[in-house]
Design an enzyme around this catalytic site. Structure first.
Site, PDB file in Angstrom:
ATOM      1  N   LYS A  14      -7.321   2.111   7.935  1.00  0.00           N
ATOM      2  CA  LYS A  14      -8.254   1.996   6.872  1.00  0.00           C
ATOM      3  C   LYS A  14      -7.895   2.383   5.575  1.00  0.00           C
ATOM      4  CE  LYS A  14     -11.344   3.899  10.099  1.00  0.00           C
ATOM      5  NZ  LYS A  14     -12.393   5.181  10.225  1.00  0.00           N
TER       6      LYS A  14
ATOM      7  N   GLU B  77       0.659  -1.104   3.269  1.00  0.00           N
ATOM      8  CA  GLU B  77       0.319   0.230   3.836  1.00  0.00           C
ATOM      9  C   GLU B  77       0.088   1.094   3.017  1.00  0.00           C
ATOM     10  OE1 GLU B  77      -0.806   1.854   5.927  1.00  0.00           O
ATOM     11  OE2 GLU B  77       0.326   2.163   7.923  1.00  0.00           O
ATOM     12  N   ASP B  78      -0.823   2.258   3.221  1.00  0.00           N
ATOM     13  CA  ASP B  78      -0.964   3.275   2.123  1.00  0.00           C
ATOM     14  C   ASP B  78       0.375   4.272   2.221  1.00  0.00           C
ATOM     15  OD1 ASP B  78      -1.077   4.172   4.910  1.00  0.00           O
ATOM     16  OD2 ASP B  78      -3.314   5.124   4.738  1.00  0.00           O
TER      17      ASP B  78
ATOM     18  N   GLU C 210       5.437   6.959   6.788  1.00  0.00           N
ATOM     19  CA  GLU C 210       6.070   8.345   7.353  1.00  0.00           C
ATOM     20  C   GLU C 210       7.106   8.414   8.231  1.00  0.00           C
ATOM     21  OE1 GLU C 210       3.039  11.326   9.034  1.00  0.00           O
ATOM     22  OE2 GLU C 210       4.100  12.972   7.781  1.00  0.00           O
TER      23      GLU C 210
ATOM     24  N   VAL D 123      -0.956  14.460   2.231  1.00  0.00           N
ATOM     25  CA  VAL D 123      -1.636  14.107   1.102  1.00  0.00           C
ATOM     26  C   VAL D 123      -3.233  13.449   1.749  1.00  0.00           C
ATOM     27  CG1 VAL D 123       0.172  14.046  -0.571  1.00  0.00           C
ATOM     28  CG2 VAL D 123      -0.338  11.983   0.983  1.00  0.00           C
TER      29      VAL D 123
END
Ligand code: IMP
Ligand code: MG
Length: 178
Positions: free
Chosen positions: A42, A98-99, A102, A152
């Protein structure tokens, strides 16, 4: 500022500037080919909404939901498909939105899956990149901002499903984790 936020990593203004710059670049790169933008649910919804407003070409959108985190702050390395795409992407020019990138585990699995569907091209745009955390061999062609290895939240990013609605991105105070 929200009471649980320690400091702001990306302000609302900075987010909008990044969306504008990435949008201009994507507009150029996809001028002659209809684009399919795939948001990874999400976390990417806010970024996707702001970014696609800045892309001035023919495009359609779709969503995919995968899970790799299970609510904590450490990736488990396992990716599960919760919701698949609504339409075929065969022969399409696809952009994954994508946010945050990582370890790369999530995007590595998604790109392998989408490549197997015989796309014409496949690229990744990520708002945030934590390059120091990478485990999988994967990079995004379009990156909003590289950040250090710190957890974050905000602007779509969550901690236990909270803080997604913050209009900026920030780190959490240590007491929030205890
Ligand atoms: P990766 O598979 O380790 O690259 O993790 C990617 C996913 O983990 C992202 O789509 C996020 O949902 C989540 N994630 C990674 N870092 C953070 C963070 O700092 N805050 C919130 N979610 C994160
Ligand atoms: Mg995510």
């Amino acid at each position: 500022m929200h009471k649980d936020i320690k400091n702001i990593v990306m302000s609302e203004e900075e987010i909008q500037t990044i969306c504008k710059d990435l949008g201009e670049q994507l507009t150029k790169d996809y001028q002659d080919k209809p684009l399919v933008c795939i948001g990874i649910l999400k976390g990417s919804v806010m970024f996707m909404a702001d970014l696609i407003k800045r892309i001035d070409t023919h495009l359609s959108i779709d969503f995919m939901d995968v899970s790799s985190y299970h609510g904590g702050t450490e990736s488990t390395g396992e990716v599960q498909i919760i919701k698949d795409l609504g339409s075929s992407i065969e022969n399409k020019d696809v952009l994954i939105i994508e946010d945050i990138l990582e370890t790369g585990t999530t995007l590595k699995s998604i790109t392998e899956l989408l490549q197997s569907r015989k796309v014409n091209s496949l690229e990744i745009v990520t708002l945030l990149d934590k390059p120091n955390r990478r485990k999988a061999n994967i990079e995004a062609k379009y990156v909003g901002k590289k950040i250090p290895d710190e957890f974050v939240v905000g602007y779509g990013l969550d901690y236990g499903e909270h803080y997604r609605n913050l209009p900026y991105i920030g780190t959490l105070k240590p007491e929030v984790y205890s």
